[in-house]
Each structure stands twice: as structure tokens, then as C-alpha cells.
Design a protein around this motif. Structure first.
Motif, short mmCIF file in Angstrom:
data_model
loop_
_atom_site.label_atom_id
_atom_site.label_comp_id
_atom_site.label_asym_id
_atom_site.label_seq_id
_atom_site.Cartn_x
_atom_site.Cartn_y
_atom_site.Cartn_z
N GLY A 136 0.82 -1.21 0.00
CA GLY A 136 0.00 0.00 0.00
C GLY A 136 0.85 1.25 0.00
O GLY A 136 0.55 2.23 -0.69
N GLN A 137 1.94 1.20 0.77
CA GLN A 137 2.82 2.36 0.82
C GLN A 137 3.51 2.57 -0.53
O GLN A 137 3.64 3.69 -1.01
CB GLN A 137 3.89 2.16 1.91
CG GLN A 137 3.32 2.21 3.31
CD GLN A 137 4.30 1.74 4.36
OE1 GLN A 137 5.19 0.93 4.07
NE2 GLN A 137 4.15 2.23 5.57
N ARG B 203 1.34 4.24 -2.93
CA ARG B 203 1.21 5.67 -2.65
C ARG B 203 2.41 6.42 -3.22
O ARG B 203 2.29 7.53 -3.71
CB ARG B 203 1.12 5.88 -1.15
CG ARG B 203 -0.13 6.60 -0.75
CD ARG B 203 -0.55 6.26 0.63
NE ARG B 203 0.39 6.65 1.66
CZ ARG B 203 0.58 5.95 2.78
NH1 ARG B 203 -0.09 4.83 2.97
NH2 ARG B 203 1.41 6.37 3.69
N THR C 261 -5.70 -0.82 -7.95
CA THR C 261 -6.02 -1.30 -6.60
C THR C 261 -5.90 -2.81 -6.47
O THR C 261 -6.22 -3.36 -5.42
CB THR C 261 -7.47 -0.89 -6.23
OG1 THR C 261 -8.35 -1.41 -7.24
CG2 THR C 261 -7.63 0.61 -6.15
N LEU D 267 -4.03 -4.25 -3.39
CA LEU D 267 -4.20 -3.52 -2.14
C LEU D 267 -5.34 -4.10 -1.31
O LEU D 267 -6.32 -4.61 -1.86
CB LEU D 267 -4.51 -2.05 -2.43
CG LEU D 267 -3.47 -1.31 -3.29
CD1 LEU D 267 -3.91 0.14 -3.51
CD2 LEU D 267 -2.10 -1.36 -2.64
N HIS E 118 -8.69 -1.19 2.77
CA HIS E 118 -8.40 0.14 3.30
C HIS E 118 -7.58 0.95 2.30
O HIS E 118 -7.91 2.09 1.97
CB HIS E 118 -7.63 0.02 4.62
CG HIS E 118 -7.04 1.32 5.09
ND1 HIS E 118 -7.78 2.29 5.72
CD2 HIS E 118 -5.79 1.83 4.97
CE1 HIS E 118 -7.01 3.33 6.00
NE2 HIS E 118 -5.79 3.07 5.55
N TYR E 119 -6.51 0.32 1.82
CA TYR E 119 -5.64 1.02 0.87
C TYR E 119 -6.33 1.26 -0.46
O TYR E 119 -6.03 2.23 -1.17
CB TYR E 119 -4.33 0.25 0.68
CG TYR E 119 -3.35 0.46 1.80
CD1 TYR E 119 -2.98 1.75 2.20
CD2 TYR E 119 -2.79 -0.62 2.47
CE1 TYR E 119 -2.08 1.94 3.22
CE2 TYR E 119 -1.88 -0.43 3.50
CZ TYR E 119 -1.52 0.86 3.87
OH TYR E 119 -0.63 1.05 4.88
N GLN F 80 -8.34 4.33 0.21
CA GLN F 80 -7.40 5.44 0.40
C GLN F 80 -6.84 5.91 -0.94
O GLN F 80 -6.79 7.10 -1.24
CB GLN F 80 -6.26 4.98 1.31
CG GLN F 80 -5.29 6.10 1.67
CD GLN F 80 -4.00 5.58 2.26
OE1 GLN F 80 -3.38 4.64 1.74
NE2 GLN F 80 -3.59 6.16 3.37
#
Lengths: 357, 281
Positions: free
Chosen positions: B158-159, B162, B182, B185, B188-189, B192
Motif C-alpha cells: 500500500g505504501q 502511494r 487497486t 491492495l 483500506h488502501y 485510500q
């Protein structure tokens, strides 16, 4: 805002620290390697002679030393030290560039067959006794340079596919051509029945009996390649994310590959043509620096040149002194020291990783 | 306020679709992947390209990004043939998030984000204006400040995604292409990520074209959906127009119940465990 200040401080601080350390080590190595030899010259005297030669400083440093010392230093040791640094810097630089563009840990300055191409040229000349024909002492360097570059062009042509160079095909082509040319060199070694085989010695590299003019030949290739590769160092960083990623960020991927490969090959061919094949520098120096300073090519490219210079300088000093008056082939020394040292670093990093996780 | 580095748009272009796909066909060897497909994308749209596996979604996206050239037909970006753009010029207008995540390299987060500035840099790597403040803004916006000097190989999926988005923002494009952003992921991610794209779009008037597998996410975030089937564009319209039982059964071979999202006026899909028996593929 805070992040930025810290970040920039870090980047600049690191560049400065690494650069100063590298240059400092190089200067120290120059003085020490000039001092070591059959006639010992005191390091202090060497420093003074060197400073005296810097334009503008002459008037401040009176010549208090023995003129023979100056003779030995400037006519005998200095040309060799200079050439060792240039050859080492060229091989280190080219190694980092090859690893960056081929993204293969085993790639080095010789991956695309430059060394075997140059070796075949030199071996043929030596075998037929033509090493001083037509061009005197420059016969071998010029022919070796040409056969080295021709080999590269051949390898690139072999790997090219619709105007693109797929990395895997390129490495395979290099390996195949190397094996073939290597067998020709071995054949020539076997056929020539000299007691001390000159061909074999050429393929193991040497910097003996090379005057200032040899450095003059390598220098322009080195400078042009260094500048080009510095400009392309960001591109090499981007290529680490993958070719398509890099293309989406606006990089002309194929053009980058051509330019970096050609620059690295020309500088390698220039170095090899004057010194013979000196293995392991282009492989080990960039990897070693990667372990020490990280893999940002903006730092790795120039530091690989500095590191290669230091490495070959010391290797050559060992080669000419340890069994003096006999010289050991330089390529033997570079591999003999390089391999265990590299193994040591790998094991140490493995332990550190183990401690972290 | 997020400092958005706007650059010169094509001066000849000030009307019409920002991206126009005109009658393209594409084959790979003997296999035809796309058939005479046309599509206009208006500035500020968020397009969702949906369709079953192998329908040509990713190929369409890669043609739009100029990673490949179509066998036939043409694509126009801001009124100009996409082929006529120089590489760096194209990258200033368009940024692409590939399906594969960023590899676990040893560069730090900040270094990777800064690579996005490449199309604005000269041969020696210099930029006309200092972009550090701009990059700071992106790092803050995507909550990457604490990770800024962390190497990429130490980040979670997820990081890393980003960071990939931050790198796209650093390119400050007019259009972004997202290929199944996505997929890897957790939920949640996923949300986000989509929220971050949406707020970027709202602030900067961005145009988004995304290939999405998750139809519910597509219905939530896209204002227009484009349905591909066997390399043909079979339907396009608002989520309400596209997300119908008949349409989904036809294209995806599933039985569904469509409900309205209780909080926002968007259709959502509940899948039925009984596969339709009408047409067997």
C-alpha cells in the motif's frame, strides 16, 4: 518544509562526505604509491615535488630535494601511477554504467566482449610477430582498440531486434561472442611455443614501460565518457524502476541504452588497448561502492571512477613491488585481492541484515 | 493549498476532447485484440474501462499511453496526434500508473518521487524553477513525510502504491492513466488510493482514465464507464446507465442485483451465486 531542509542536508552532506573521502583516499594513495618502489622516496618530499609542479605554487616551494628523486618520480613512477589511475577509473566507470543499463549483477566492463575482441587483435599481432609493425609501440593499442570496438558493434547488431536492444539477448550475444573469441586466443597461445608467452601476459594486463603518452591516449576517452555518463546517471536511476516505467516518465529508453553502452565500451576499449585485460575492476568496484554508499547512480558513477583509480593504483603497486624485480601480471593482482574482499563485504552485509530482521 | 505546477498546454487546443481515440484496431500477431474502437475523453472526466479478462482493456490503455502504436487508427491528445509529441513533452501532459507495482529498489521514497520531475529537467538534470516545495506538498498530501528517507524495498504494498501515485503527481500531468491500480491492495488502501486520486482530480481539474476490475469501486468513483468485450466497445455511459442487470449478465456472465448505495447516489452490485446458463463461453 522541515522534511525538505533535512532531506537536502542529507543529500548534500552525503555527497560531500563521500566525495571528500574518495578524493582524499585517492590523493593519499598517489603519494604512497609514488613512495613505494626499488628506490624509496620519502612521502614528504613527494608531496613537495607534486605541489611544486602546480602552476602558481612554484615560487612558494623552493626545490630542496635531490634532482634524481625528481627524475625518478616524474619520468618513471608518475607516468605509471597516472596511467594506473586512468585505466582503473575507466574500468570502474564503465562497470557502473554496464550494471546500470544491463541491470544484471554479473555485468561488467567486459560483458559485451570488448576485452576478448581486443585480445584477439593483440594475440594475432603477437603470434605473427607484428607487434611493432607499421605503427611501432602503438600497433597493439590501435589494433586492439579497433577489434574491441568491432566486436561491440557485432554484438549489438546480433542482439538488435526492430531497432530495440532486449537486455537478455544482448547479454547472451556478448557471452557467446566472448566464448568464441576466447577460444581463438587460447588457440593462438597454444600454437605459439614461447617459453614466456607474450599473448598470455597481454591477456593478464600490465602497465610496465608505459610513458606519459599512454595516459594522453586514454584521457580524452575517459573525460568524454565521464561527462556523458554523469548526465545519464538520472536515467540509469530511472531504468532501475523498469524500462517501461522510465519511458512513461519521458525517458528515451533505447537512445539511453545506446549512448551509455557506447560510452562505456569506448572508454573500456581505450583502457584495455594500452594495458591489456585487467579483470574484476569493473565488476567489483561498483558493487563494493553500492554496499558502502547505496545505488544512486548520480553518486555511484563518479565514485566508481575514483574507486577504480584507487583500486588499480594499489594493485599495480603490489604487482611491481611484491616480487621485485619480477612483476606479477596486474590482472592477477586485481582478481586475487578483489574476490576475497568482495566475499567479505557480502558476508558482512548478510550478517547485518540478519541482525536487523 | 496544494501548489500545482501548471505548464503550457498546447496553445492550439482549447476545446474538444482532451483525448480522442479514433477508430483504432490492434493485433498482436494473428490475434486481433481491438476492433475499430473510438472514444472521446472530456477534460475532467474520470473514465472507468471495465470488461472481462482478455477484453483488451490493458491494451487500450497501453495504446493511449503510447507504449505501443495501434495497428490502425489514431489517437489525439489535446487535438494533436499523440505520435507527434516528444517524449518529455508527452510525459508533462500524461502520467501512467502501470499494473505492476514499483519494484523493490533501494532508492528512498523521496528519490523515487523526484524522478517524476524528469520531463521538466534539462540534459544536466536542472529545472527552471526549484520544485522542492512542490515535492514537499505532494509528500505531505500523500502522507509520505515520515517515510521520505525509507528505501522502497522496506515498504508495504500500500505504501509503495502511494509512492507510485506521488511520482505521478510530481509529473504534474493533465491526464493520468491507471491500470488496475487497486489490484494488490487491501480494502483500506483501495479506498485510500481512490480518495487520493479523487482529491487530486478535484483540486487540479485532472482527467483520469482507469482500468478497474472492481465494478463497485468503478461505480463509486468514475463519472463515465466504458465497457469492452472481445476488443469492441459495447457500451458507454454513466454508472447508472451501465450498471444494469441485463448489461452485466451479457458482458460478464453473472447474475446480479443492483442496489443504490445508501450514502451516495451510485449503483452498487451484489453478485448472485447462480451463474446464468443462457450463454456458455
Amino acid at each position: 518544509m522541515k522534511t525538505r531542509v533535512i532531506q537536502q542536508k542529507n543529500t548534500w552532506g552525503k555527497t560531500l562526505a563521500v566525495g571528500t573521502t574518495g578524493i582524499g583516499l585517492l590523493l593519499l594513495s598517489i603519494v604512497l604509491c609514488l613512495a613505494i618502489g626499488s628506490v624509496y622516496l620519502p612521502a614528504g618530499e613527494i608531496t613537495l615535488i607534486l605541489l611544486n609542479k602546480i602552476p602558481g605554487l612554484q615560487s612558494f616551494i623552493p626545490a630542496t630535494w635531490d634532482p634524481t628523486s625528481e627524475q625518478i618520480m616524474l619520468q618513471v613512477r608518475m607516468p605509471r601511477v597516472m596511467l594506473a589511475m586512468l585505466v582503473g577509473a575507466s574500468l570502474g566507470l564503465a562497470g557502473a554504467a554496464f550494471q546500470g543499463v544491463l541491470r544484471n549483477p554479473l555485468a561488467d566492463a567486459f560483458t559485451l566482449g570488448v576485452s576478448s575482441g581486443a585480445s584477439v587483435g593483440a594475440a594475432l599481432l603477437i603470434y605473427f610477430g607484428l607487434q611493432y609493425a607499421l605503427l611501432g609501440q602503438w600497433t597493439i593499442p590501435i589494433v586492439a582498440f579497433m577489434t574491441g570496438v568491432i566486436t561491440l558493434v557485432f554484438v549489438l547488431q546480433m542482439a538488435k531486434e526492430n531497432g530495440k536492444i532486449p537486455i537478455e539477448t544482448l547479454i547472451l550475444s556478448g557471452v557467446v561472442v566472448q566464448a568464441f573469441l576466447g577460444s581463438i586466443v587460447s588457440l593462438l597461445v597454444a600454437l605459439s611455443n614461447q617459453a614466456v608467452n607474450e599473448i598470455l601476459f597481454w591477456t593478464m594486463g600490465s602497465l610496465a614501460f608505459r610513458g606519459w603518452e599512454y595516459s594522453g591516449v586514454v584521457l580524452p576517452y575517459f573525460l568524454v565518457s565521464l561527462l556523458l555518463l554523469l548526465a545519464y546517471s538520472r536515467a540509469l536511476n530511472m531504468l532501475a524502476l523498469g524500462e517501461r516505467q522510465a519511458a512513461h516518465m519521458g525517458l528515451h529508453v533505447e537512445r539511453t541504452k545506446w549512448i551509455v553502452l557506447l560510452a562505456a565500451t569506448f572508454v573500456t576499449a581505450a583502457a584495455v588497448s594500452v594495458s591489456g585485460v585487467i579483470g574484476f575492476v569493473g565488476l567489483v568496484v561498483p558493487h563494493l561502492l553500492r554496499l558502502l554508499i547505496g545505488s544512486d547512480y548520480r553518486l555511484l558513477i563518479p565514485m566508481s571512477a575514483v574507486g577504480g583509480a584507487i583500486y588499480v593504483l594499489w594493485a599495480d603497486t603490489i604487482a611491481r613491488t611484491i616480487l621485485s624485480p619480477t612483476e606479477i601480471p596486474l590482472g592477477v593482482v586485481t582478481a586475487f585481492i578483489g574476490a576475497p574482499f568482495f566475499a567479505f563485504l557480502l558476508i558482512r552485509r548478510k550478517k547485518q541484515r540478519g541482525a536487523v530482521s | 493549498m496544494f501548489p500545482y505546477h501548471s505548464h503550457q498546454m498546447n496553445p492550439a487546443w482549447n476545446y474538444g476532447p482532451v483525448l480522442s481515440v479514433q477508430n483504432i484496431s490492434h493485433s498482436f500477431g494473428a490475434k486481433q485484440i481491438l476492433h475499430q474502437l473510438s472514444l472521446d475523453v472530456q477534460s475532467g472526466d474520470w473514465i472507468g474501462i471495465i470488461g472481462p479478462n482478455g477484453s483488451g482493456k490493458s491494451t487500450l490503455l497501453s495504446l493511449m499511453s503510447r507504449a505501443q502504436a495501434p495497428s490502425r487508427g489514431e489517437i489525439f491528445l489535446q487535438g494533436r496526434a499523440i505520435n507527434s509529441y516528444k517524449r518529455k513533452e508527452l510525459s508533462r501532459h500524461m502520467a501512467v500508473l502501470q499494473q505492476e507495482a514499483l519494484p523493490p529498489v533501494s532508492y528512498t521514497v523521496r528519490e523515487v518521487v523526484e524522478m517524476g520531475r524528469f520531463p521538466y529537467q534539462s540534459f544536466w538534470g536542472l529545472e527552471k524553477e526549484d520544485s522542492q516545495v512542490f515535492i514537499d506538498g505532494i509528500m505531505e498530501r500523500l502522507q509520505l513525510e515520515d517515510l521520505h528517507d525509507r528505501p522502497m524495498d522496506q515498504l508495504s504494498g500500500g505504501q509503495r502504491q502511494r509512492v507510485a501515485l506521488a511520482k505521478l503527481m510530481a509529473q504534474s500531468p493533465d491526464i493520468v492513466l491507471l491500470d488496475e491500480p487497486t489490484t494488490y491492495l487491501d480494502i483500506h488502501y483501495q479506498v485510500q488510493f481512490m480518495e487520493m486520486v479523487r482529491s487530486w482530480q478535484n483540486d487540479c481539474g485532472l482527467t483520469v482514465i482507469s482500468v478497474l476490475h472492481d465494478l463497485n469501486l468503478a461505480a463509486l468513483y468514475c463519472n463515465r464507464l466504458v465497457v469492452l468485450e472481445d476488443g469492441k466497445l459495447v457500451a458507454e455511459g454513466s454508472p447508472d446507465e451501465i450498471m444494469t442487470q441485463e448489461q452485466l449478465e451479457d458482458v460478464f456472465q453473472v447474475n446480479t442485483v443492483i442496489v443504490e448505495h445508501p450514502e451516495i447516489e451510485r449503483p452498487q452490485i451484489l453478485v448472485s451465486p447462480n451463474l446464468p446458463t443462457r450463454k456458455v463461453k
